[in-house]
Design an enzyme around this catalytic site. Structure first.
Site, PDB file in Angstrom:
ATOM      1  N   ASN A  86      48.260  45.904  57.369  1.00 52.06           N
ATOM      2  CA  ASN A  86      48.752  46.036  58.732  1.00 52.06           C
ATOM      3  C   ASN A  86      50.199  45.554  58.781  1.00 52.06           C
ATOM      4  OD1 ASN A  86      48.702  46.385  61.584  1.00 52.06           O
ATOM      5  ND2 ASN A  86      46.525  45.912  61.572  1.00 52.06           N
ATOM      6  N   HIS A 116      60.254  27.403  44.359  1.00 52.53           N
ATOM      7  CA  HIS A 116      61.492  26.748  43.936  1.00 52.53           C
ATOM      8  C   HIS A 116      61.180  25.432  43.224  1.00 52.53           C
ATOM      9  CE1 HIS A 116      63.919  29.542  46.256  1.00 52.53           C
ATOM     10  NE2 HIS A 116      63.050  29.413  47.238  1.00 52.53           N
ATOM     11  N   GLY A 143      44.591  38.299  59.680  1.00 52.83           N
ATOM     12  CA  GLY A 143      45.969  38.171  60.132  1.00 52.83           C
ATOM     13  C   GLY A 143      46.551  36.797  59.864  1.00 52.83           C
ATOM     14  N   SER A 161      41.657  34.510  59.395  1.00 49.09           N
ATOM     15  CA  SER A 161      42.994  34.520  59.986  1.00 49.09           C
ATOM     16  C   SER A 161      43.642  33.151  59.969  1.00 49.09           C
ATOM     17  CB  SER A 161      42.914  35.015  61.435  1.00 49.09           C
ATOM     18  OG  SER A 161      42.476  36.338  61.467  1.00 49.09           O
ATOM     19  N   THR A 166      45.532  27.863  48.652  1.00 49.24           N
ATOM     20  CA  THR A 166      46.236  27.089  47.631  1.00 49.24           C
ATOM     21  C   THR A 166      45.449  27.004  46.329  1.00 49.24           C
ATOM     22  OG1 THR A 166      45.279  25.042  48.463  1.00 49.24           O
ATOM     23  CG2 THR A 166      47.434  25.687  49.354  1.00 49.24           C
ATOM     24  N   ARG A 181      39.171  26.718  52.469  1.00 46.79           N
ATOM     25  CA  ARG A 181      38.000  26.251  51.737  1.00 46.79           C
ATOM     26  C   ARG A 181      36.873  27.239  51.993  1.00 46.79           C
ATOM     27  NH1 ARG A 181      37.370  24.888  56.489  1.00 46.79           N
ATOM     28  NH2 ARG A 181      35.741  23.772  57.534  1.00 46.79           N
TER      29      ARG A 181
END
Length: 196
Positions: A86, A116, A143, A161, A166, A181
């Site tokens: 989307n 970085h 989203g 959403s 991570t 999670r």
């Protein structure tokens, strides 16, 4: 170092200089090609896919990004068949982004392979590294989902959403949150009986 040599160096996972002229030019090319692709919205699918073929490493049949799509380079992105993103999808593809078949992205999904340096002096000098992101078949990212460098989303999973991923999400699960999670497994009870 040529662009191809730099690309191989980046894909090896080593630190690289994000400010070289070759990478700046590669980003400029990606902006120009994504601009062309985004302006082609509403034109025949074959025309839009031809533009993606010029931009991405691999484009599956029926792949579609709604405007506005942006990527860093494009040449490290592989999308499977019947992929749909989307609007406002962003992909930083210093490292490889591999997306399976029948994958759905909600609005404003971001996929980051690049990061970085933590040291401020190195960061100011352009030091970066990249880790691959892999998304299995039949995944749905809601989203506003953000995928961080090095994660894998297992086949058939859903990421809710606004989640920030991570770490890896196992196949066949629903994950939510910041950091994301696993909430639960997707089971037979989730079947609604829908048939097209």
């Amino acid at each position: 170092m040529t662009l191809d040599e730099q690309r191989r160096h980046i894909l090896s996972g080593a630190m690289y200089n994000d400010l070289t002229e070759e990478l700046v030019q590669a980003r400029r090319r990606a902006v120009e090609l994504t601009d062309d692709y985004n302006r082609a919205f509403g034109r025949p699918q074959a025309e839009r896919e031809a533009l993606l073929d010029r931009l991405l490493q691999r484009v599956g049949t029926g792949a579609d990004f709604q405007p506005t799509f942006r990527c860093e380079f494009g040449y490290n992105i592989s999308v499977g068949d019947r992929f749909f993103a989307n609007f406002d999808c962003v992909m930083l593809d210093g490292g490889p982004i591999t997306i399976g078949d029948d994958v759905l992205f909600g609005p404003r999904v971001s996929v980051y392979t690049s990061n970085h340096a933590a040291d401020p002096d190195e960061r100011a000098a352009g030091a970066c590294y990249a880790r691959p992101v892999t998304i299995g078949d039949k995944v749905w990212l809601g989203g506003g989902v953000t995928l961080n460098p090095g994660v894998t989303i297992g086949t058939g999973s859903i990421v809710g959403s606004g989640s920030v991923v991570t770490r890896d999400i196992p196949a066949g699960t629903i994950a939510v949150g910041n950091p994301a999670r696993v909430l639960r497994a997707i089971t037979e009870a989730d079947r609604t009986g829908f048939r097209p």
